[in-house]
Design a protein around this motif. Sequence first.
Motif, PDB file in Angstrom:
ATOM      1  N   GLY A 107      16.786-125.903   1.411  1.00 12.88           N
ATOM      2  CA  GLY A 107      17.282-124.786   2.067  1.00 12.88           C
ATOM      3  C   GLY A 107      16.142-124.170   2.692  1.00 12.88           C
ATOM      4  O   GLY A 107      16.307-122.751   2.596  1.00 12.88           O
ATOM      5  N   ASP A 108      15.018-124.629   3.044  1.00 14.01           N
ATOM      6  CA  ASP A 108      13.711-123.465   3.349  1.00 14.01           C
ATOM      7  C   ASP A 108      13.591-122.712   2.347  1.00 14.01           C
ATOM      8  O   ASP A 108      13.428-121.417   2.816  1.00 14.01           O
ATOM      9  CB  ASP A 108      14.210-123.078   4.863  1.00 14.01           C
ATOM     10  N   ARG A 109      13.343-123.025   1.471  1.00 14.96           N
ATOM     11  CA  ARG A 109      12.931-121.879   0.346  1.00 14.96           C
ATOM     12  C   ARG A 109      11.305-122.578  -0.210  1.00 14.96           C
ATOM     13  O   ARG A 109      11.430-123.647  -0.225  1.00 14.96           O
ATOM     14  CB  ARG A 109      13.987-121.773  -0.930  1.00 14.96           C
ATOM     15  N   LEU A 110      10.773-121.550  -0.552  1.00 13.98           N
ATOM     16  CA  LEU A 110       9.360-121.810  -1.170  1.00 13.98           C
ATOM     17  C   LEU A 110       9.414-120.982  -2.305  1.00 13.98           C
ATOM     18  O   LEU A 110       9.273-119.730  -2.400  1.00 13.98           O
ATOM     19  CB  LEU A 110       8.484-121.345  -0.217  1.00 13.98           C
ATOM     20  N   GLU A 111       8.717-121.705  -3.534  1.00 14.59           N
ATOM     21  CA  GLU A 111       8.446-121.204  -4.794  1.00 14.59           C
ATOM     22  C   GLU A 111       6.895-121.158  -4.746  1.00 14.59           C
ATOM     23  O   GLU A 111       6.220-122.032  -4.496  1.00 14.59           O
ATOM     24  CB  GLU A 111       9.038-121.993  -5.925  1.00 14.59           C
ATOM     25  N   VAL A 112       6.506-120.025  -5.005  1.00 13.41           N
ATOM     26  CA  VAL A 112       5.034-119.413  -5.140  1.00 13.41           C
ATOM     27  C   VAL A 112       4.705-119.163  -6.663  1.00 13.41           C
ATOM     28  O   VAL A 112       5.613-117.996  -7.027  1.00 13.41           O
ATOM     29  CB  VAL A 112       4.543-118.309  -4.155  1.00 13.41           C
ATOM     30  N   ALA A 113       4.038-119.648  -7.278  1.00  6.64           N
ATOM     31  CA  ALA A 113       3.417-119.455  -8.931  1.00  6.64           C
ATOM     32  C   ALA A 113       1.960-118.910  -8.677  1.00  6.64           C
ATOM     33  O   ALA A 113       1.203-119.517  -8.265  1.00  6.64           O
ATOM     34  CB  ALA A 113       3.732-120.292  -9.804  1.00  6.64           C
ATOM     35  N   ALA A 114       1.962-117.625  -8.991  1.00  2.00           N
ATOM     36  CA  ALA A 114       0.523-116.920  -8.656  1.00  2.00           C
ATOM     37  C   ALA A 114      -0.389-117.284 -10.197  1.00  2.00           C
ATOM     38  O   ALA A 114       0.224-116.983 -11.175  1.00  2.00           O
ATOM     39  CB  ALA A 114       0.553-115.441  -8.395  1.00  2.00           C
ATOM     40  N   ALA A 115      -1.622-117.211 -10.439  1.00  2.65           N
ATOM     41  CA  ALA A 115      -2.200-117.278 -11.726  1.00  2.65           C
ATOM     42  C   ALA A 115      -3.096-115.974 -11.763  1.00  2.65           C
ATOM     43  O   ALA A 115      -2.384-115.004 -11.244  1.00  2.65           O
ATOM     44  CB  ALA A 115      -3.277-118.501 -11.524  1.00  2.65           C
ATOM     45  N   GLN A 116      -4.267-115.969 -12.110  1.00  3.93           N
ATOM     46  CA  GLN A 116      -5.043-114.683 -12.371  1.00  3.93           C
ATOM     47  C   GLN A 116      -5.844-114.186 -11.124  1.00  3.93           C
ATOM     48  O   GLN A 116      -6.776-113.635 -11.158  1.00  3.93           O
ATOM     49  CB  GLN A 116      -5.871-114.788 -13.511  1.00  3.93           C
ATOM     50  N   TYR A 117      -5.640-114.842  -9.917  1.00  4.46           N
ATOM     51  CA  TYR A 117      -6.387-114.399  -8.712  1.00  4.46           C
ATOM     52  C   TYR A 117      -5.387-113.788  -7.636  1.00  4.46           C
ATOM     53  O   TYR A 117      -4.488-113.825  -7.505  1.00  4.46           O
ATOM     54  CB  TYR A 117      -6.426-115.883  -7.975  1.00  4.46           C
ATOM     55  N   VAL A 118      -6.323-112.726  -7.388  1.00  6.18           N
ATOM     56  CA  VAL A 118      -5.557-111.632  -6.314  1.00  6.18           C
ATOM     57  C   VAL A 118      -6.427-111.955  -4.951  1.00  6.18           C
ATOM     58  O   VAL A 118      -7.425-112.256  -4.649  1.00  6.18           O
ATOM     59  CB  VAL A 118      -5.809-110.314  -6.836  1.00  6.18           C
ATOM     60  N   GLY A 119      -5.451-111.520  -3.794  1.00  4.69           N
ATOM     61  CA  GLY A 119      -5.967-111.898  -2.597  1.00  4.69           C
ATOM     62  C   GLY A 119      -5.041-112.351  -1.554  1.00  4.69           C
ATOM     63  O   GLY A 119      -3.775-112.019  -1.712  1.00  4.69           O
ATOM     64  N   THR A 120      -5.364-112.988  -0.581  1.00  2.00           N
ATOM     65  CA  THR A 120      -4.563-113.549   0.453  1.00  2.00           C
ATOM     66  C   THR A 120      -4.830-115.080   0.645  1.00  2.00           C
ATOM     67  O   THR A 120      -5.877-115.556   0.529  1.00  2.00           O
ATOM     68  CB  THR A 120      -4.542-112.915   1.726  1.00  2.00           C
ATOM     69  N   VAL A 121      -3.886-115.944   1.172  1.00  2.89           N
ATOM     70  CA  VAL A 121      -3.986-117.175   1.411  1.00  2.89           C
ATOM     71  C   VAL A 121      -2.946-117.122   2.836  1.00  2.89           C
ATOM     72  O   VAL A 121      -1.823-116.895   2.743  1.00  2.89           O
ATOM     73  CB  VAL A 121      -3.188-117.977   0.362  1.00  2.89           C
TER      74      VAL A 121
END
Length: 435
Positions: free
Chosen positions: A50-64
């Motif tokens: 259904g055009d959904r995206l799961e994003v899991a972040a670690a200890q990194y901050v910033g942008t991709v």
Amino acid sequence: MPVRSEGPVPLELTEYATRVFDGVRLTEADRRLLAGGAFDGRLRLRELRGDRLEVAAAQYVGTVRLEAAEIRVVPKHLGGELDVLRMVDHAWGRLRNPLPTAQSLAGGRPHLRDLVCLMVVEHGERLLRHGVRRDYVTTEDDLRVVRGRLLPDRQLLHHHGRLDLLACRFEEHEADVADNRLCAAALALAARTARDDGVRARARRAAGLFAQHAPTPLGDVRAALAGLTYHRHNEHYRAAHLWAGLLLTGGGLDGLFTAGPLVSRAFLVDMNLLFEAFVTRLLEDGAAGSGLRVERQTSHASVLFDERTRRGYGTVRPDVLVSGLRSGLPYRLPVDVKYKLYAEKKLSPADLYQAAFYAHALGRRADGRPPVCALVHPGPAGSGGGGDRVAARTLEGAVTARVRAVPLDLRAALAELGGPGPREVPARLFREVAG
């Protein structure tokens, strides 16, 4: 009916968080990039139905920045990306130069990468105003008159019997040196990739001027950074190099990324590394006048010993070791620095085992009591696991070592460091750590 603007969908989450976003479909180019393991261990993306995206972040901050989405990971323990810059400045720079404010960029709340681009431009313009550095560079060339030293071997091989061309080696005083090449490369990258129009325009102007002084390509970024040494002639370049290196490596001063197309797509700062450097610098400052030494990442090969081969079995390397004399007696305190959410949960068994071993093997108290290892982590004092004291005991109940958790309130510490009494922050942390 409003028309949705083209371009990546902006997504935002905090470090260590996992979120599912609706209405996001990755492109084939995005999928190839992820399949190549570009962000393994730093950011995990999983497409759902259904055009959904799961994003899991670690200890990194910033942008991709992908074709389908621009993912922004913001710090959990800080007030925002500006605090990350303050930590970078204090941990690796202490340059006493003004940092940008939230109003420095006109395009809304700036990303961490935008702020670093601004710092690159600010320091590049400052160097241009004061005049770029020149140095003597060894050059070999074929000249019509002797300059410097004649090279007989090269003359014989390439110009045998000729007197109109002489192979010479000489010193040329020029600005095309590594100090300026690093700034030129960072400004050129900022000119291509900064989101703010004003910063991009300023970067283009500064990059054009630096290119005139240092036209030679920088080459390998990490080799250039590793080869830098500072002295009285180039000490004023230190600030510019700090921000240039941060931008050119995609935030990965720890070796995450190499120079290439990925640097313009991702800017991720490892908060583990930054927090460790920040705490270590605070402890170094706080130890001033105490008579104790603060040593970073010292290796101890005699602790683990192979009795069969009679050789060291491996090295033990705590993040920090405080040592010296207390009351005239030897004193050692290992310090383990963990950027983990121990303000919200108990200390993990793995970190407890490591810290207890450090205390047992390296710690020594002047009063003869069981040795201690301090475990410094972010968090307000007295919350969750903050301030925990865990004893390692034998089955008979005898205490052999202790682990003492010391929380550091990063927001409060950074606010004090920018205020009228910055020296109290490291002094207070050192007192809490040393006990």
